[in-house]
Scaffold this motif. Structure first.
Motif, PDB file in Angstrom:
ATOM      1  N   ILE A   1      61.795  52.365  60.779  1.00 51.68           N
ATOM      2  CA  ILE A   1      62.867  51.227  59.895  1.00 51.68           C
ATOM      3  C   ILE A   1      62.952  51.527  58.594  1.00 51.68           C
ATOM      4  O   ILE A   1      63.921  51.673  57.549  1.00 51.68           O
ATOM      5  N   LEU A   2      62.016  51.077  57.844  1.00 50.25           N
ATOM      6  CA  LEU A   2      62.301  50.973  56.452  1.00 50.25           C
ATOM      7  C   LEU A   2      62.316  52.125  55.631  1.00 50.25           C
ATOM      8  O   LEU A   2      63.122  51.802  54.426  1.00 50.25           O
ATOM      9  N   LEU A   3      61.976  53.844  56.117  1.00 52.32           N
ATOM     10  CA  LEU A   3      61.397  54.649  55.515  1.00 52.32           C
ATOM     11  C   LEU A   3      62.867  55.122  55.945  1.00 52.32           C
ATOM     12  O   LEU A   3      63.541  55.675  54.801  1.00 52.32           O
ATOM     13  N   GLU A   4      63.751  55.391  56.938  1.00 46.90           N
ATOM     14  CA  GLU A   4      64.647  56.040  56.810  1.00 46.90           C
ATOM     15  C   GLU A   4      66.078  54.529  56.348  1.00 46.90           C
ATOM     16  O   GLU A   4      67.214  55.033  55.869  1.00 46.90           O
ATOM     17  N   ALA A   5      65.488  53.384  56.188  1.00 45.89           N
ATOM     18  CA  ALA A   5      66.650  52.699  55.137  1.00 45.89           C
ATOM     19  C   ALA A   5      66.486  52.836  53.896  1.00 45.89           C
ATOM     20  O   ALA A   5      67.068  53.288  52.991  1.00 45.89           O
ATOM     21  N   ALA A   6      65.317  52.853  52.813  1.00 47.76           N
ATOM     22  CA  ALA A   6      65.271  53.527  52.112  1.00 47.76           C
ATOM     23  C   ALA A   6      65.780  55.145  51.050  1.00 47.76           C
ATOM     24  O   ALA A   6      66.146  55.061  50.166  1.00 47.76           O
ATOM     25  N   ARG A   7      65.582  56.193  52.234  1.00 44.97           N
ATOM     26  CA  ARG A   7      66.237  57.430  52.469  1.00 44.97           C
ATOM     27  C   ARG A   7      68.260  57.316  52.166  1.00 44.97           C
ATOM     28  O   ARG A   7      68.714  57.288  51.647  1.00 44.97           O
ATOM     29  N   LEU A   8      68.377  56.317  53.232  1.00 41.27           N
ATOM     30  CA  LEU A   8      69.715  56.516  53.325  1.00 41.27           C
ATOM     31  C   LEU A   8      71.134  55.526  52.799  1.00 41.27           C
ATOM     32  O   LEU A   8      71.436  55.657  52.706  1.00 41.27           O
ATOM     33  N   MET A   9      70.077  55.180  52.472  1.00 37.36           N
ATOM     34  CA  MET A   9      70.317  53.426  51.739  1.00 37.36           C
ATOM     35  C   MET A   9      70.015  53.463  50.273  1.00 37.36           C
ATOM     36  O   MET A   9      68.790  51.989  50.031  1.00 37.36           O
ATOM     37  N   PRO A  10      69.338  53.528  48.629  1.00 32.75           N
ATOM     38  CA  PRO A  10      68.933  53.815  48.021  1.00 32.75           C
ATOM     39  C   PRO A  10      68.986  52.718  47.358  1.00 32.75           C
ATOM     40  O   PRO A  10      68.626  52.594  46.763  1.00 32.75           O
ATOM     41  N   GLY A  11      70.557  52.169  47.426  1.00 34.10           N
ATOM     42  CA  GLY A  11      70.277  50.655  46.819  1.00 34.10           C
ATOM     43  C   GLY A  11      70.622  49.741  46.939  1.00 34.10           C
ATOM     44  O   GLY A  11      71.129  48.456  46.360  1.00 34.10           O
ATOM     45  N   VAL A  12      69.785  49.838  48.719  1.00 36.29           N
ATOM     46  CA  VAL A  12      69.799  48.362  49.048  1.00 36.29           C
ATOM     47  C   VAL A  12      68.034  48.152  48.624  1.00 36.29           C
ATOM     48  O   VAL A  12      67.483  48.665  49.751  1.00 36.29           O
ATOM     49  N   THR A  13      68.011  46.798  48.440  1.00 38.08           N
ATOM     50  CA  THR A  13      66.790  46.407  48.557  1.00 38.08           C
ATOM     51  C   THR A  13      66.824  45.253  49.958  1.00 38.08           C
ATOM     52  O   THR A  13      67.003  44.641  50.205  1.00 38.08           O
ATOM     53  N   LEU A  14      65.567  45.879  51.774  1.00 39.67           N
ATOM     54  CA  LEU A  14      65.561  45.866  52.647  1.00 39.67           C
ATOM     55  C   LEU A  14      64.100  44.681  52.579  1.00 39.67           C
ATOM     56  O   LEU A  14      63.079  44.932  52.322  1.00 39.67           O
ATOM     57  N   THR A  15      64.401  43.549  52.844  1.00 36.16           N
ATOM     58  CA  THR A  15      63.084  43.253  53.641  1.00 36.16           C
ATOM     59  C   THR A  15      62.882  43.366  54.738  1.00 36.16           C
ATOM     60  O   THR A  15      64.104  42.655  55.401  1.00 36.16           O
ATOM     61  N   LEU A  16      62.627  43.214  55.676  1.00 36.13           N
ATOM     62  CA  LEU A  16      61.538  43.106  56.918  1.00 36.13           C
ATOM     63  C   LEU A  16      60.734  41.996  57.010  1.00 36.13           C
ATOM     64  O   LEU A  16      59.688  42.611  56.333  1.00 36.13           O
ATOM     65  N   THR A  17      60.698  41.049  58.273  1.00 34.45           N
ATOM     66  CA  THR A  17      59.815  40.318  58.834  1.00 34.45           C
ATOM     67  C   THR A  17      59.901  40.252  59.718  1.00 34.45           C
ATOM     68  O   THR A  17      60.895  40.920  60.627  1.00 34.45           O
ATOM     69  N   GLU A  18      58.856  39.659  60.734  1.00 31.64           N
ATOM     70  CA  GLU A  18      58.382  40.056  61.636  1.00 31.64           C
ATOM     71  C   GLU A  18      58.665  38.244  62.572  1.00 31.64           C
ATOM     72  O   GLU A  18      57.829  37.353  61.945  1.00 31.64           O
ATOM     73  N   GLY A  19      58.977  38.546  64.129  1.00 30.97           N
ATOM     74  CA  GLY A  19      59.306  36.594  64.326  1.00 30.97           C
ATOM     75  C   GLY A  19      58.898  37.160  66.035  1.00 30.97           C
ATOM     76  O   GLY A  19      59.027  37.954  66.662  1.00 30.97           O
TER      77      GLY A  19
END
Length: 309
Positions: free
Chosen positions: A114-132
């Motif tokens: 998800i992190l890799l694909e989001a960076a590739r397809l949504m380069p203008g978005v800064t994505l923060t991922l957390t577990e829970g």
């Protein structure tokens, strides 16, 4: 019409809700706690409602009125932050920040891709991922600390926006030298395992769900081992310490201890689980959140296509 001070107050309120604490919000906003408290109090007087409830030893959480206000102001504050680019004609809705939560046992399967694909397809978005876990993630969604969460949504209340990505059937796993595997079996009745030692995940929701399968069949499983770790359970099973029930498929049957396990279909009719992308409300999400859900869905479907049948 909103003036600058009111917009600042609304941003203060949103930050307090997301962090669940006036102290943490003041630190994040680089203001004093009295300044923050005064801003929230002015909002409450202006709208004639209580926005926050103080919870002893826990911090603060939004009231029902506060949640309604938060839902309404999210797109407003998003638009305010983009006014300059809108005026210049350079606005891109797929810019900004997004927060995604992933149910911890699912994170090894999906989080990196998800992190890799989001960076590739949504380069203008800064994505923060957390577990829970399955208690923490819905609460974080309610507080608007997350824009979307990837989790099993079987027990969620209707307040959330729920997009089902996959239906996943639970299965039994045993060691590769287990008597059932040696006999060429590909399925098993839970009655056949009643007296065998079991190793179960101790996550409350998962544990209770598996126990409900046995209760429905009037079986008391012989639970010898528990762990919060998906991989520890798999290693217990592969080492011959017992069988287990799991939901998600693996692309490899080899475990961390070097031994292999074998999945078996459950012959009884047990409930499937819904793997879902969940948003804080049932309203149409903003464009960048909707795009992130598409990315998550693609990652999930690609995994499903590779998973063993």
């Amino acid at each position: 019409m909103l003036d600058d001070a009111t917009i600042v107050q609304l941003e203060y309120f949103r930050t307090v809700v997301r962090l669940g604490s006036l102290t943490r919000a003041a630190e994040a906003l680089s203001v004093t706690q009295p300044t923050l408290s005064t801003a929230i109090a002015r909002l409450e007087r202006q709208y004639r409602i209580q926005l926050l409830a103080r919870i002893p030893r826990k911090g603060v959480e939004p009231t029902l009125a506060g949640l309604r206000l938060l839902t309404a102001l999210e797109p407003l504050l998003d638009s305010v932050g983009r006014l300059g680019s809108i005026a210049r004609g350079t606005d891109d809705p797929l810019q900004g920040e997004l927060s995604i939560g992933v149910y911890s046992p699912l994170a090894p399967f999906y989080a990196p891709t998800i992190l890799l694909e989001a960076a590739r397809l949504m380069p203008g978005v800064t994505l923060t991922l957390t577990e829970g876990d399955l208690d923490e993630l819905p609460e974080a969604l309610r507080r608007r600390q997350l824009d979307v969460a990837l989790l099993y949504a079987d027990e969620l209340t209707p307040e959330f926006g729920i997009a089902t990505l996959r239906t996943i059937a639970p299965h039994v796993v045993v060691a590769e030298d287990h008597r059932l595997v040696q006999a060429g079996r590909t399925s098993v009745s839970l009655h056949e395992l009643a007296n065998e030692p079991a190793a179960f995940l101790s996550s409350p929701h998962t544990f209770n769900r598996y126990m409900s399968f046995f209760r429905a069949l009037n079986i008391t499983p012989n639970i010898k081992y528990t762990s919060t770790s998906y991989e520890v359970i798999r290693s217990y099973v592969a080492s011959g310490l017992g069988y287990s029930l799991l939901h998600h498929e693996h692309l490899t049957h080899k475990t961390h201890c070097g031994r292999r396990l074998v999945p078996l279909r459950i012959e009884e009719d047990v409930a499937d689980s819904q793997l879902c992308a969940v948003t804080p409300t049932r309203d149409q999400p903003p464009a960048r959140t909707a795009r992130l859900i598409e990315v998550i869905d693609n990652v999930v479907q690609q995994f499903a296509a590779r998973a063993p049948r």
